[in-house]
Design an enzyme around this catalytic site. Structure first.
Site, PDB file in Angstrom:
ATOM      1  N   HIS A 112      69.501 -80.125  29.028  1.00  0.00           N
ATOM      2  CA  HIS A 112      69.017 -80.747  30.276  1.00  0.00           C
ATOM      3  C   HIS A 112      68.713 -79.630  31.258  1.00  0.00           C
ATOM      4  O   HIS A 112      69.616 -78.875  31.623  1.00  0.00           O
ATOM      5  CB  HIS A 112      70.078 -81.693  30.844  1.00  0.00           C
ATOM      6  CG  HIS A 112      70.398 -82.833  29.925  1.00  0.00           C
ATOM      7  ND1 HIS A 112      69.779 -84.047  30.017  1.00  0.00           N
ATOM      8  CD2 HIS A 112      71.255 -82.927  28.880  1.00  0.00           C
ATOM      9  CE1 HIS A 112      70.249 -84.857  29.062  1.00  0.00           C
ATOM     10  NE2 HIS A 112      71.146 -84.201  28.360  1.00  0.00           N
ATOM     11  N   ASP A 148      67.745 -90.184  26.261  1.00  0.00           N
ATOM     12  CA  ASP A 148      69.086 -89.600  26.296  1.00  0.00           C
ATOM     13  C   ASP A 148      69.783 -89.798  27.640  1.00  0.00           C
ATOM     14  O   ASP A 148      69.189 -89.652  28.690  1.00  0.00           O
ATOM     15  CB  ASP A 148      69.019 -88.100  25.997  1.00  0.00           C
ATOM     16  CG  ASP A 148      70.402 -87.497  25.971  1.00  0.00           C
ATOM     17  OD1 ASP A 148      71.243 -87.991  25.215  1.00  0.00           O
ATOM     18  OD2 ASP A 148      70.654 -86.550  26.742  1.00  0.00           O
ATOM     19  N   ASP A 174      73.826 -80.086  24.245  1.00  0.00           N
ATOM     20  CA  ASP A 174      73.764 -81.120  25.277  1.00  0.00           C
ATOM     21  C   ASP A 174      74.052 -80.477  26.638  1.00  0.00           C
ATOM     22  O   ASP A 174      74.713 -81.076  27.483  1.00  0.00           O
ATOM     23  CB  ASP A 174      74.725 -82.280  24.984  1.00  0.00           C
ATOM     24  CG  ASP A 174      74.461 -83.484  25.875  1.00  0.00           C
ATOM     25  OD1 ASP A 174      73.406 -83.529  26.547  1.00  0.00           O
ATOM     26  OD2 ASP A 174      75.319 -84.379  25.919  1.00  0.00           O
ATOM     27  N   HIS A 188      75.923 -79.413  36.054  1.00  0.00           N
ATOM     28  CA  HIS A 188      76.115 -80.210  37.277  1.00  0.00           C
ATOM     29  C   HIS A 188      76.624 -79.294  38.376  1.00  0.00           C
ATOM     30  O   HIS A 188      77.243 -78.270  38.106  1.00  0.00           O
ATOM     31  CB  HIS A 188      77.119 -81.338  37.039  1.00  0.00           C
ATOM     32  CG  HIS A 188      76.575 -82.441  36.176  1.00  0.00           C
ATOM     33  ND1 HIS A 188      75.578 -83.293  36.604  1.00  0.00           N
ATOM     34  CD2 HIS A 188      76.884 -82.829  34.921  1.00  0.00           C
ATOM     35  CE1 HIS A 188      75.299 -84.157  35.632  1.00  0.00           C
ATOM     36  NE2 HIS A 188      76.065 -83.897  34.589  1.00  0.00           N
TER      37      HIS A 188
HETATM   38  O1  DOR Z   1      77.428 -86.026  29.311  1.00  0.00           O
HETATM   39  C1  DOR Z   1      76.219 -86.224  29.321  1.00  0.00           C
HETATM   40  N1  DOR Z   1      75.455 -85.728  30.305  1.00  0.00           N
HETATM   41  N2  DOR Z   1      75.661 -86.938  28.329  1.00  0.00           N
HETATM   42  C2  DOR Z   1      74.372 -87.316  28.368  1.00  0.00           C
HETATM   43  O2  DOR Z   1      73.937 -87.956  27.438  1.00  0.00           O
HETATM   44  C3  DOR Z   1      73.534 -86.981  29.533  1.00  0.00           C
HETATM   45  C4  DOR Z   1      74.027 -85.788  30.207  1.00  0.00           C
HETATM   46  C5  DOR Z   1      73.424 -85.515  31.563  1.00  0.00           C
HETATM   47  O3  DOR Z   1      72.231 -85.698  31.741  1.00  0.00           O
HETATM   48  O4  DOR Z   1      74.162 -85.057  32.452  1.00  0.00           O
HETATM   49 ZN    ZN Z   2      71.984 -85.096  26.613  1.00  0.00          ZN
END
Ligand code: DOR
Ligand code: ZN
Length: 422
Positions: A59, A149, A302, A306
């Site tokens: 991401h 996703d 993944d 954040h």
């Molecule tokens: O923990 C996650 N964060 N799982 C996901 O599928 C999406 C992702 C996010 O976009 O932060």
């Molecule tokens: Zn993801």
């Protein structure tokens, strides 16, 4: 540009061999012992040369959430983590559900010019699960797959249409598997530790039901499907038996699922909060075994960066996700190879070969005439993970203080050194 990588231990599909690699014009021109050093030399004595690592599930947050990450910071973090190619999920703002956003991401990534960045388009408009996105136009603009996703496509008919439509464009659906109704606001695995902590749990069944549905669709339609971040032993069993009868299903998991159990939630560290949740020892072990026997085809991060303010809140309110792109290689090498059963060629297959094949990307192996995407690592070097030192804007890792082996020395993309440890 021409140079020779000397004396590295090169990780081929069928074994590891000490030899030299001549890189010329972005390609692997020649592989052999004692190649003439009549050009620039890169000394790889004591280092291992892997095919460029590929992370097919990250991401990057741009456009829209640049406070968490952007294409530049994410690309810098990716090459520091040894990745030469990454595929970014569409849950941005706006969602990557049309050719304009797809084109924007490619344009920005080309400007940044570090690793190759492949956009993944959404399955449905706004990832709302209701109406198909502009799949054909996104394919034309360079999307390499489609996925909603972060959430499941709950309507099975929509998912069927998406799989059929995507298949016409030779794109795969990457399925996030969690039944939203059954998850019902759960934030951790449902079990002993959710009871102890009082945090709302989410059953394995929430994930397994959707894995079973995607397999059923794939089997009935005879169209391939890829299962994202598998976390349950029971989901792995479903995939294993589907593969045994020839269903075209592939699957991935992430380092946090083969390193951790939900015991880590007991001190309420929000860096352990992720979707799907970290589960129990039985699941952790199953992920490790499935990465050995190939039931799980590949390792992805993944990478879900954040900001501090998204994580420094009470557990139930914190954002889901782990910043993983800078630790994936060392975590995978340490747990699966050094302390586990995988061979180095198997690790290269999980982190490069399989993702290249699944998404029809170049690279994935070291061979003459192939693209010079290479990841060079010092497997003997150990260090202690410290999220505050990440290049990514996301410092959110549950691995602070973990000692690991395997440092990235160089990341080479199309023959160009894009990261060097010094
Ligand atoms: O923990 C996650 N964060 N799982 C996901 O599928 C999406 C992702 C996010 O976009 O932060
Ligand atoms: Zn993801």
């Amino acid at each position: 540009m021409k140079y020779v990588i000397k004396n590295g231990s090169v990780v081929f599909k069928d074994g590891v061999k000490k030899c030299d690699i001549l890189v010329e014009d972005g390609k692997i021109a020649k592989i052999g012992e004692n190649l003439p050093a009549d050009c620039e030399v890169m000394d790889a004595e004591g280092l291992h040369v892997f095919p460029g690592l590929i992370d097919m599930h990250v991401h990057l947050r741009e456009p829209g959430y640049e406070g968490k990450e952007d294409i530049e910071s994410g690309s810098k973090a990716a090459v520091a983590g040894g990745f030469t190619q990454i595929c970014c999920m569409p849950n941005t703002n706006p969602v990557c559900d049309n050719a304009v956003v797809t084109t924007y991401i490619k344009y920005r990534a080309e400007k940044v010019n570090l690793c190759k960045v492949h956009p993944i388009g959404s399955i449905t408009k706004g990832e709302n699960g209701e109406e198909l996105a502009e799949i054909g136009k996104m394919a034309e603009a360079g999307a390499v797959a489609i996925s909603d996703d972060g959430r499941s496509v709950m309507d099975s008919k929509i998912m069927r249409l998406a799989m059929e439509y995507a298949n016409d464009f030779n794109l795969k659906c990457l399925a996030h598997c969690e039944d939203a109704n059954l998850v019902d606001g759960g934030v951790v695995n449902e079990g002993l530790n959710s009871t102890i902590t009082g945090l709302k749990g989410s059953l394995r069944a929430a994930e397994d039901i959707m894995i079973a549905r995607e397999i059923a669709l794939s089997e009935s339609l005879d169209i391939p499907v890829h299962i994202c971040h598998v976390s349950t032993y029971s989901g792995i069993e479903l995939i294993r038996s589907a593969k045994a009868r020839g269903v075209k299903v592939t699957a991935e998991s992430c380092p946090h699922y083969f390193w951790l159990t939900d015991d880590v939630i007991r001190d309420f560290d929000t860096n352990t909060k992720v979707n799907p949740p970290i589960r129990e020892e039985r699941d952790r072990q199953a992920v490790e075994e499935a990465l050995k026997d190939g039931t799980l085809d590949c390792i992805v991060t993944d990478h879900a960066p954040h900001s501090k303010k998204d994580k420094q809140v009470e557990y139930s309110l914190a954002a889901f996700g782990i910043s993983g792109i800078e630790t994936s290689f060392s975590l995978s090498y340490t747990k699966l190879v050094k302390d586990g059963e995988l061979t180095l060629p198997e690790l290269a297959e999980r982190m490069s070969g399989a993702p290249a094949r699944i998404l029809n990307l170049e690279g994935g192996e070291i061979k003459e005439g192939g693209v010079a995407d290479l990841t060079i690592a010092d497997l003997a070097a150990k260090y202690v993970i410290d999220g505050e030192k990440f290049i990514s804007k996301g410092k959110n890792t549950p691995f602070n203080g973990t000692e690991v082996y395997g440092k990235i020395a160089y990341t080479i993309v199309d023959g160009e050194v894009k990261y060097s440890a010094e």
